[in-house]
Write a protein that holds these residues in place. Structure first.
Motif, PDB file in Angstrom:
ATOM      1  N   ARG A 185       0.859  -1.198   0.000  1.00 38.28           N
ATOM      2  CA  ARG A 185       0.000   0.000   0.000  1.00 38.28           C
ATOM      3  C   ARG A 185       0.886   1.236   0.000  1.00 38.28           C
ATOM      4  N   GLY A 186       0.512   2.222  -0.842  1.00 44.18           N
ATOM      5  CA  GLY A 186       1.292   3.462  -0.858  1.00 44.18           C
ATOM      6  C   GLY A 186       0.547   4.589  -1.571  1.00 44.18           C
ATOM      7  N   HIS A 187       1.286   5.696  -1.791  1.00 39.94           N
ATOM      8  CA  HIS A 187       0.683   6.917  -2.350  1.00 39.94           C
ATOM      9  C   HIS A 187       0.578   6.818  -3.875  1.00 39.94           C
ATOM     10  N   GLN A 188      -0.545   7.249  -4.402  1.00 44.80           N
ATOM     11  CA  GLN A 188      -0.824   7.145  -5.837  1.00 44.80           C
ATOM     12  C   GLN A 188       0.235   7.795  -6.734  1.00 44.80           C
ATOM     13  N   ARG A 189       0.885   8.859  -6.237  1.00 46.72           N
ATOM     14  CA  ARG A 189       1.822   9.603  -7.084  1.00 46.72           C
ATOM     15  C   ARG A 189       2.942   8.713  -7.614  1.00 46.72           C
ATOM     16  N   PHE A 190       3.276   7.667  -6.849  1.00 50.73           N
ATOM     17  CA  PHE A 190       4.414   6.833  -7.231  1.00 50.73           C
ATOM     18  C   PHE A 190       3.977   5.439  -7.710  1.00 50.73           C
ATOM     19  N   VAL A 191       2.708   5.361  -8.113  1.00 50.73           N
ATOM     20  CA  VAL A 191       2.160   4.108  -8.650  1.00 50.73           C
ATOM     21  C   VAL A 191       1.885   4.313 -10.137  1.00 50.73           C
ATOM     22  N   PHE A 192       2.304   3.359 -10.941  1.00 53.60           N
ATOM     23  CA  PHE A 192       2.217   3.505 -12.400  1.00 53.60           C
ATOM     24  C   PHE A 192       1.458   2.329 -13.000  1.00 53.60           C
ATOM     25  N   LYS A 193       0.694   2.619 -14.043  1.00 56.35           N
ATOM     26  CA  LYS A 193      -0.015   1.582 -14.772  1.00 56.35           C
ATOM     27  C   LYS A 193       0.995   0.902 -15.712  1.00 56.35           C
ATOM     28  N   ILE A 194       0.937  -0.408 -15.772  1.00 53.05           N
ATOM     29  CA  ILE A 194       1.851  -1.148 -16.650  1.00 53.05           C
ATOM     30  C   ILE A 194       1.257  -1.191 -18.060  1.00 53.05           C
ATOM     31  N   PRO A 195       2.058  -0.914 -19.088  1.00 50.95           N
ATOM     32  CA  PRO A 195       1.517  -0.934 -20.466  1.00 50.95           C
ATOM     33  C   PRO A 195       0.866  -2.284 -20.789  1.00 50.95           C
ATOM     34  N   ASP A 196      -0.180  -2.238 -21.634  1.00 51.00           N
ATOM     35  CA  ASP A 196      -0.973  -3.441 -21.932  1.00 51.00           C
ATOM     36  C   ASP A 196      -0.133  -4.585 -22.502  1.00 51.00           C
ATOM     37  N   ASN A 197       0.853  -4.232 -23.325  1.00 52.41           N
ATOM     38  CA  ASN A 197       1.618  -5.306 -23.981  1.00 52.41           C
ATOM     39  C   ASN A 197       2.865  -5.729 -23.193  1.00 52.41           C
ATOM     40  N   MET A 198       2.882  -5.434 -21.890  1.00 50.13           N
ATOM     41  CA  MET A 198       4.028  -5.805 -21.051  1.00 50.13           C
ATOM     42  C   MET A 198       3.528  -6.646 -19.876  1.00 50.13           C
ATOM     43  N   THR A 199       4.151  -7.809 -19.670  1.00 50.61           N
ATOM     44  CA  THR A 199       3.706  -8.649 -18.544  1.00 50.61           C
ATOM     45  C   THR A 199       4.203  -8.062 -17.223  1.00 50.61           C
ATOM     46  N   ASN A 200       3.560  -8.492 -16.129  1.00 51.80           N
ATOM     47  CA  ASN A 200       4.019  -8.052 -14.799  1.00 51.80           C
ATOM     48  C   ASN A 200       5.465  -8.446 -14.558  1.00 51.80           C
ATOM     49  N   GLU A 201       5.785  -9.651 -14.938  1.00 46.95           N
ATOM     50  CA  GLU A 201       7.123 -10.186 -14.725  1.00 46.95           C
ATOM     51  C   GLU A 201       8.182  -9.327 -15.420  1.00 46.95           C
ATOM     52  N   VAL A 202       7.877  -8.957 -16.650  1.00 44.73           N
ATOM     53  CA  VAL A 202       8.819  -8.095 -17.393  1.00 44.73           C
ATOM     54  C   VAL A 202       8.881  -6.706 -16.767  1.00 44.73           C
ATOM     55  N   ALA A 203       7.763  -6.221 -16.292  1.00 45.87           N
ATOM     56  CA  ALA A 203       7.696  -4.833 -15.815  1.00 45.87           C
ATOM     57  C   ALA A 203       8.479  -4.606 -14.519  1.00 45.87           C
ATOM     58  N   ALA A 204       8.481  -5.586 -13.624  1.00 49.01           N
ATOM     59  CA  ALA A 204       8.921  -5.339 -12.240  1.00 49.01           C
ATOM     60  C   ALA A 204      10.268  -4.627 -12.146  1.00 49.01           C
ATOM     61  N   THR A 205      11.285  -5.195 -12.774  1.00 53.11           N
ATOM     62  CA  THR A 205      12.635  -4.671 -12.536  1.00 53.11           C
ATOM     63  C   THR A 205      12.920  -3.351 -13.256  1.00 53.11           C
ATOM     64  N   PHE A 206      11.991  -2.929 -14.117  1.00 53.93           N
ATOM     65  CA  PHE A 206      12.137  -1.581 -14.679  1.00 53.93           C
ATOM     66  C   PHE A 206      12.067  -0.514 -13.591  1.00 53.93           C
ATOM     67  N   PHE A 207      11.339  -0.816 -12.512  1.00 55.39           N
ATOM     68  CA  PHE A 207      11.000   0.253 -11.566  1.00 55.39           C
ATOM     69  C   PHE A 207      12.183   0.756 -10.744  1.00 55.39           C
ATOM     70  N   CYS A 208      13.246  -0.041 -10.627  1.00 52.37           N
ATOM     71  CA  CYS A 208      14.480   0.519 -10.041  1.00 52.37           C
ATOM     72  C   CYS A 208      15.643   0.397 -11.030  1.00 52.37           C
ATOM     73  N   ALA A 209      16.075  -0.825 -11.322  1.00 49.09           N
ATOM     74  CA  ALA A 209      17.244  -0.993 -12.208  1.00 49.09           C
ATOM     75  C   ALA A 209      16.994  -0.336 -13.565  1.00 49.09           C
ATOM     76  N   GLY A 210      15.780  -0.468 -14.062  1.00 50.54           N
ATOM     77  CA  GLY A 210      15.467   0.081 -15.378  1.00 50.54           C
ATOM     78  C   GLY A 210      15.595   1.594 -15.415  1.00 50.54           C
ATOM     79  N   VAL A 211      14.897   2.257 -14.507  1.00 50.71           N
ATOM     80  CA  VAL A 211      14.870   3.727 -14.583  1.00 50.71           C
ATOM     81  C   VAL A 211      16.198   4.338 -14.130  1.00 50.71           C
ATOM     82  N   THR A 212      16.918   3.645 -13.262  1.00 51.73           N
ATOM     83  CA  THR A 212      18.225   4.151 -12.809  1.00 51.73           C
ATOM     84  C   THR A 212      19.195   4.302 -13.982  1.00 51.73           C
ATOM     85  N   THR A 213      19.066   3.425 -14.946  1.00 52.49           N
ATOM     86  CA  THR A 213      19.955   3.485 -16.113  1.00 52.49           C
ATOM     87  C   THR A 213      19.322   4.270 -17.274  1.00 52.49           C
TER      88      THR A 213
END
Lengths: 348, 348
Positions: B138-166
């Motif tokens: 549970r957290g604040h909406q500002r930092f919650v993002f909708k995952i694109p339709d053509n991307m699985t949850n599994e693929v999406a997860a690691t974008f949220f730190c390692a992905g955006v950091t690079t």
């Protein structure tokens, strides 16, 4: 030697010895050469370092001085942009390879091929280069610039090194009327940095170790003067600078304080050339504030042209202490004693 | 505690002890809250550092994990961009002050006010924040993002730190089809950096200490693979990189070699967060090549949105080693043993 192909200049002949007025050969005159009758030459810290062999062995006899202005007396047949009688100037660079990608991009100041410094260096044919503590100068047209009509020789001289060294990074990193610029070190370089930043429209703050230069800084155009050892003076500026430019880096340099004074995504610009590697750079602050630590080296021919026009338009002027060329050794001693406010110029 | 306001997660309870499956309270549910049923959570080096108190005291019990995706199960009445049933994700940040100039500029990642990290931190009301090695978040909406339709949850997860950091610094410093990007450290971060740079159109080179990851690097899209201890491999690339990105800085880091590999006016990007200050930075090379040494920290909400769309469009995908959430301690051990090729993900 015929007098047409020789000059007289104040030559450094050994480490820590007075300069000696000496007759020396000019480089060979070729189709790209420009001859100058020197009227003025600025005194730069690099000159003293070279005379003293602080940066390694110097090729004595060495005539220093790389803020050189005067009257054009002869041009080679390839020279189009300068004619005899023009008032002209040259800075710290007198040659570049012309072949590397930097030269082809018009960034000759960071040429990666063989390059010719204005003194203590060689032209491609092997001739030695000599600077402007002299009666005459000869060099390649590419690094010779016409002085704007509404600018005197005396005003123009110190732009060619101290001026462009500070103008170039402020311009490249986008200083404008939304910027707030801190300048560490109000001196030969710093007093130009203040004026450039102010003329670019920025709010400007001198960051100093003592109150000694407060009045000068205000007269130069600083909006504020901060003694950085006083937390109460530093505090209101924390996190507010878009750019901080430093002209020196001491051993006890407080990187963390300066990085925290810069706004996030801001620039810390080094125009100093400390010989020792930098240490104590706070990586966490660099990351968490997304600071860019950037180096800069003099300026390209295009940047020099741009600076001269900008200076003429905005009436930027160095603060000069003038010495007769014949009193060169006195001028050097005054420089060593920290007397210039803020740039020494020699006059023929 | 009602089960609606609690969750179960793998809690670090003391330095160097195995994680323990524990029931803990969720933050209070308010009008800006989003509840998530966690499907996947990546394992990041920061998690291990926090479990081990490498970065100072941790507030045990601490549930780490900040690459969290799953299904939205409840939203507060202010939440517009997410609805129940959406697939959503959250990264390393779960709150910012909203008042500082960085927040107002949309640069919440470098918020200078009180901020909430996704774990080992507090929300403004004092509630502890907990990460995604868990069944719920549970957290604040500002930092919650909708995952694109053509991307699985599994693929999406690691974008949220390692992905955006690079992604964030490569985008911010203008990587495009004219760029040549070097990546030091082919790992959890580096394998993203290679793919981003390649998808941005750049020529990409892995800069490694051994041949161990050569095949992987080529498969990830690298145009070249250079073992930096071999001068004959390094030489053809000297002075050619527009950007070098490093994911780590060792004590014997050869700053001078890397700075000389960068083209003049190029960028050296640090996404590493070494605790010790940097030393041995060659100031002469920094100046003479006009290098920018830049830091970067995760990414703003706008950058995360941009990255998700870019990843979906260019089919960028992490290389994952999947573990069941129940085997969390095994996954942590695998991470410590350097096994991931290249990112570990926990699955509920």
């Amino acid at each position: 030697m015929s007098s047409e192909n020789t000059f007289h200049g104040w030559a450094a002949v050994a480490k820590d010895k007075p300069l000696v007025w000496t007759e020396l050969p000019l480089k060979n005159f070729d189709d790209d050469s420009v001859d100058m009758k020197v009227s003025h030459c600025g005194v730069c810290g690099s000159d003293i370092h070279t005379q003293n062999e602080d940066w390694g062995r110097s090729n004595f006899p060495c005539v220093t001085g790389h803020e050189i202005v005067g009257e054009c007396t002869r041009v080679g047949k390839n020279v189009q942009h300068i004619k005899v009688g023009d008032r002209i100037g040259v800075g710290a660079q007198s040659g570049s390879c012309g072949e590397c990608k930097q030269c082809k991009r018009g960034e000759e100041n960071i040429c990666q091929g063989p390059r010719t410094s204005t003194y203590n260096s060689h032209y491609p044919n092997g001739d030695k280069s000599f600077g402007g503590y002299a009666d005459k100068w000869r060099g390649h047209q590419r690094f010779v610039f016409k002085i704007p009509d509404n600018m005197t020789n005396e005003v123009a001289a110190t732009f060619f090194c101290a001026g462009v060294t500070t103008y170039s990074p402020l311009k490249r990193y986008g200083v404008n009327s939304s910027s707030k610029v801190g300048v560490i070190g109000i001196g030969g370089l710093g007093h130009f940095a203040v004026q450039w930043a102010k003329a670019m429209g920025a709010e400007v703050v001198a960051l100093s170790s003592s109150d000694r230069k407060r009045d000068d800084a205000v007269e130069l155009g600083c909006d504020h003067y901060v003694v950085t050892s006083r937390p109460e003076e530093v505090k209101p500026h924390m996190g507010t600078f878009t750019h901080i430019l430093t002209t020196h880096v001491s051993n006890d340099f407080d990187w963390n304080m300066y990085f925290n004074m810069i706004d996030t995504n801001g620039y810390f610009i080094m125009v100093a050339l400390p010989e020792a590697p930098l240490s104590g750079i706070p990586s966490m602050t660099l990351a968490c504030r997304q600071i860019a630590l950037v180096g800069s080296l003099i300026g390209s021919p295009a940047m020099i042209e741009d600076m001269l026009n900008f200076a003429a338009e905005h009436n930027v002027k160095p603060w000069l202490n003038k010495y007769s060329m014949k009193d060169c050794n006195e001028a050097i001693q005054a420089f060593k004693d920290g007397k210039p406010r803020y740039r020494i110029i020699l006059e023929n």
